[in-house]
Design an enzyme around this catalytic site. Sequence first.
Site, PDB file in Angstrom:
ATOM      1  N   GLU A   1       0.764  -1.159  -0.309  1.00  0.00           N
ATOM      2  CA  GLU A   1      -0.221  -0.127   0.289  1.00  0.00           C
ATOM      3  C   GLU A   1       1.387   1.152   0.165  1.00  0.00           C
ATOM      4  O   GLU A   1       2.377   1.003   0.392  1.00  0.00           O
ATOM      5  CB  GLU A   1      -1.062   0.215   1.431  1.00  0.00           C
ATOM      6  CG  GLU A   1      -0.339  -0.076   2.635  1.00  0.00           C
ATOM      7  CD  GLU A   1      -1.508   0.040   3.869  1.00  0.00           C
ATOM      8  OE1 GLU A   1      -1.643   1.349   4.007  1.00  0.00           O
ATOM      9  OE2 GLU A   1      -1.507  -0.965   4.539  1.00  0.00           O
TER      10      GLU A   1
ATOM     11  N   HIS B   1     -10.062   4.424   2.912  1.00  0.00           N
ATOM     12  CA  HIS B   1      -9.668   3.595   3.764  1.00  0.00           C
ATOM     13  C   HIS B   1      -9.873   2.684   3.737  1.00  0.00           C
ATOM     14  O   HIS B   1     -10.230   1.958   5.024  1.00  0.00           O
ATOM     15  CB  HIS B   1      -9.100   4.162   5.170  1.00  0.00           C
ATOM     16  CG  HIS B   1      -8.359   3.239   6.223  1.00  0.00           C
ATOM     17  ND1 HIS B   1      -8.556   2.653   6.920  1.00  0.00           N
ATOM     18  CD2 HIS B   1      -7.045   4.904   5.319  1.00  0.00           C
ATOM     19  CE1 HIS B   1      -7.122   2.751   7.296  1.00  0.00           C
ATOM     20  NE2 HIS B   1      -6.141   3.891   6.819  1.00  0.00           N
TER      21      HIS B   1
ATOM     22  N   ARG C   1      -5.721   5.838  -0.748  1.00  0.00           N
ATOM     23  CA  ARG C   1      -4.262   5.159  -0.895  1.00  0.00           C
ATOM     24  C   ARG C   1      -4.659   4.404  -2.704  1.00  0.00           C
ATOM     25  O   ARG C   1      -5.482   4.322  -3.045  1.00  0.00           O
ATOM     26  CB  ARG C   1      -4.291   3.755  -0.395  1.00  0.00           C
ATOM     27  CG  ARG C   1      -4.547   3.595   1.454  1.00  0.00           C
ATOM     28  CD  ARG C   1      -3.145   4.582   2.065  1.00  0.00           C
ATOM     29  NE  ARG C   1      -2.774   4.659   3.430  1.00  0.00           N
ATOM     30  CZ  ARG C   1      -3.424   5.629   3.888  1.00  0.00           C
ATOM     31  NH1 ARG C   1      -4.171   6.060   3.400  1.00  0.00           N
ATOM     32  NH2 ARG C   1      -3.266   5.931   5.466  1.00  0.00           N
TER      33      ARG C   1
ATOM     34  N   ARG D   1      -2.113  10.734   6.996  1.00  0.00           N
ATOM     35  CA  ARG D   1      -2.603  10.172   6.143  1.00  0.00           C
ATOM     36  C   ARG D   1      -3.401  10.082   4.985  1.00  0.00           C
ATOM     37  O   ARG D   1      -3.938  10.024   4.478  1.00  0.00           O
ATOM     38  CB  ARG D   1      -1.095   9.520   6.653  1.00  0.00           C
ATOM     39  CG  ARG D   1      -0.010   8.345   6.581  1.00  0.00           C
ATOM     40  CD  ARG D   1       0.219   7.070   6.389  1.00  0.00           C
ATOM     41  NE  ARG D   1       0.401   6.619   5.545  1.00  0.00           N
ATOM     42  CZ  ARG D   1       0.183   5.209   5.331  1.00  0.00           C
ATOM     43  NH1 ARG D   1      -0.158   4.427   6.936  1.00  0.00           N
ATOM     44  NH2 ARG D   1      -0.315   4.134   4.613  1.00  0.00           N
TER      45      ARG D   1
END
Length: 169
Positions: free
Chosen positions: A128, A158, A143, A139
């Site tokens: 990831e 997420h 992703r 963050r």
Amino acid sequence: MTSKNRLFTLVAVLLCALAALAGCQLSNDGADSPKATAAASTGASATGPKPSAPKSSPPAGTTPPPAGGWVPTDAALADVCRTKLPAQAVDTLGLIAKGGPYPYRSDGIVFENRENRLPRKASGYYHEYTVVTPGSGDRGARRVVTGGTGEQYWTADHYGSFLEIDARC
């Protein structure tokens, strides 16, 4: 309940447990261990370091996609054109292609697929990478996840959902 019935019930429960255990072992596709399977799929030794970037080409013995064609890894997953991703995701894909450097030290770590939303693969198959979220103090939730044969997935929530990235468009 008589002692004979209790014994019979106990034996039946134990047999069911053994059958379940055998089923789990058989579902391992004949691999000796998850680490051995991961090592075989990444080309690394079971004890050696794992690569942080996806392979640029499929492993030997696999059929390449048709010329100019993109073949999704799982027809059940929706796909998204690379050009439809946020600019930060395209930037992350560029960093992955170059092998870094990445903005977060946890980029490139193994993605465990605990939610089972991606095709099931051996541990160590997925990695990831963070997609920078403007205005986020951490963050964030976005992703890119890559697979061992080069497939790429996008999640903006997420790991709540994934789209496979189609690089053709």
